[in-house]
Design an enzyme around this catalytic site. Structure first.
Site, PDB file in Angstrom:
ATOM      1  N   ARG A   1      -5.254   5.732  -3.081  1.00  0.00           N
ATOM      2  CA  ARG A   1      -3.813   5.871  -2.847  1.00  0.00           C
ATOM      3  C   ARG A   1      -3.113   6.578  -4.014  1.00  0.00           C
ATOM      4  O   ARG A   1      -2.113   7.263  -3.824  1.00  0.00           O
ATOM      5  CB  ARG A   1      -3.183   4.516  -2.549  1.00  0.00           C
ATOM      6  CG  ARG A   1      -3.800   3.884  -1.308  1.00  0.00           C
ATOM      7  CD  ARG A   1      -2.922   2.877  -0.634  1.00  0.00           C
ATOM      8  NE  ARG A   1      -3.668   2.178   0.402  1.00  0.00           N
ATOM      9  CZ  ARG A   1      -3.846   2.626   1.643  1.00  0.00           C
ATOM     10  NH1 ARG A   1      -3.328   3.783   1.994  1.00  0.00           N
ATOM     11  NH2 ARG A   1      -4.549   1.935   2.525  1.00  0.00           N
TER      12      ARG A   1
ATOM     13  N   ASP B   1       0.802  -1.225   0.000  1.00  0.00           N
ATOM     14  CA  ASP B   1       0.000   0.000   0.000  1.00  0.00           C
ATOM     15  C   ASP B   1       0.836   1.277   0.000  1.00  0.00           C
ATOM     16  O   ASP B   1       0.362   2.329  -0.439  1.00  0.00           O
ATOM     17  CB  ASP B   1      -0.957   0.009   1.196  1.00  0.00           C
ATOM     18  CG  ASP B   1      -2.135  -0.926   0.994  1.00  0.00           C
ATOM     19  OD1 ASP B   1      -2.397  -1.308  -0.159  1.00  0.00           O
ATOM     20  OD2 ASP B   1      -2.791  -1.281   1.993  1.00  0.00           O
TER      21      ASP B   1
END
Length: 397
Positions: A349, A274
């Protein structure tokens, strides 16, 4: 969705990062599995709303239809729980969730005579029917640790004891440690034996707690990377001895800064996927340095293909990134130019990474579909503006 015009700016001040999404998913589940009617109260992102509402549905019983939205954690955590609290159910989702595999569960379902059906369309429509029983199970760990965490939540509720053997190298091991740690706080224990064997005692029960959730390193990573690029942000609520796998951002930033310009630095993205998009941004701005990010192929199965998205969008801004099968090859440049439109790919993200990129561009950028940050960090732009970021909604007309 909307567009945001972002200007170069140095971020300064103090920010309180939202509670860890990874821990919150787990704490909400453990709280809901306890015998009280008390649910944790959180400032919920889209993903956590999906988990909270899904657990409420499972507790109410009856015909179970759970909307996972775009949350892989919700889907993979709640499927095994649904096979213990009831007889399974129907799991719906949007975005790329239908493309994210559920195959590690299938051998266990077959072992328990659980029926399952994956409808063939772009969005998720997964149906599962049957009962999970105690037993000795094996599962692969090289796609995601989320499957294992889901079984960890469910198996202790069964009357008999179980074992779970992980048959392949484990991706995102830190997340599994996090699951066991949160469960332990709620009175349920998973015992690790030799190698990758876990013993799960049956007839355990979750005990509700006043559980405080620490700040999220995966969200803090954006501001920590901004600091690495010249901003000066104090982050108020990070736990220094955290078990969060994304705490690796601190080590990776040190590694990038200490790198010799004559050598190639290699970053393994398998345990902390991530934070890789924003780490790629930092690497892209190390003039004269070369960086290779490998073992990050799972990024292709997230809310978008993040390997492709990072490469496309940062190169639009003036980076020099080459996409490889499992990551990136990056040659650092002195500055990003900006002065163009970029797209979030409707991935939270990517949107946050491009917002940090805007702070160090020579010219403003326009970020398309910025609202997707609500998936994990609804107040991101509020905090961004508070820290001195310069941003305003922009009409493409």
């Amino acid at each position: 969705m909307g567009n945001m015009k972002l200007h170069p700016s140095k971020l300064m001040g103090e920010v309180k990062i939202p509670p860890s999404k990874s821990i919150a998913h787990r704490a909400v589940i453990c709280s809901a599995l306890s015998k009280t009617n008390k649910f944790l109260k959180l400032n919920l992102s889209d993903d956590l709303i999906a988990t909270s509402e899904g657990m409420q549905t499972l507790r109410e019983g009856g015909k179970v239809v759970i909307d996972c939205n775009e949350s892989g954690s919700t889907l993979r955590f709640l499927i095994p729980i649904s096979l213990v609290l009831g007889n399974g159910g129907r799991f719906l989702g949007r975005g790329n969730l239908g493309k994210r595999p559920l195959t590690p569960f299938y051998p266990i379902f077959d072992q328990c005579n659980i029926q399952y059906e994956e409808c063939s369309n772009d969005s998720l429509d997964f149906r599962v029917n049957g009962k999970l029983i105690s037993g000795n199970y094996s599962i692969s760990g090289d796609i995601s640790s989320q499957f294992i965490s889901g079984l960890f939540f469910a198996l202790p509720l069964l009357s008999g004891d179980s074992t779970l053997t992980i048959t392949t190298p484990l991706e995102s091991k830190g997340y599994l440690d996090l699951t066991r740690s949160v469960m332990d706080e709620f009175g349920v224990k998973i015992e690790k034996k030799e190698n990758q064997l876990y013993y799960i005692k049956g007839n355990q029960s979750y005990q509700n707690q006043n559980y405080e959730i620490e700040g999220d390193y995966s969200q803090a990573a954006f501001f920590l990377c901004a600091n690495s690029l010249g901003s000066n942000i104090k982050i108020a609520n990070l736990k220094s001895n955290s078990l969060q796998g994304d705490k690796a951002v601190l080590e990776l930033l040190s590694k990038i800064k200490e790198q010799n310009t004559s050598s190639l630095i290699t970053i393994d993205g398998s345990q902390c996927p991530d934070i890789i998009p924003v780490i790629a941004l930092v690497a892209a701005l190390q003039e004269g340095k070369k960086t290779e990010i490998i073992h990050a192929q799972r990024l292709r199965l997230k809310e978008c293909d993040r390997i492709s998205a990072v490469t496309q969008e940062l190169n639009k801004l003036g980076a020099n990134i080459k996409e490889i099968a499992d990551g990136f090859y990056i040659e650092g440049v002195a500055q990003l130019q900006g002065g163009t439109e970029v797209w979030s790919h409707k991935d939270h993200r990517i949107a946050m990474m491009l917002s940090i990129a805007a702070t160090v561009c020579k010219n403003p950028i326009i970020l398309q579909d910025y609202e997707c940050v609500s998936k994990s960090y609804p107040d991101f732009f509020k905090d961004y503006l508070q820290l001195g970021g310069i941003a305003s909604e922009w009409s493409m007309g």
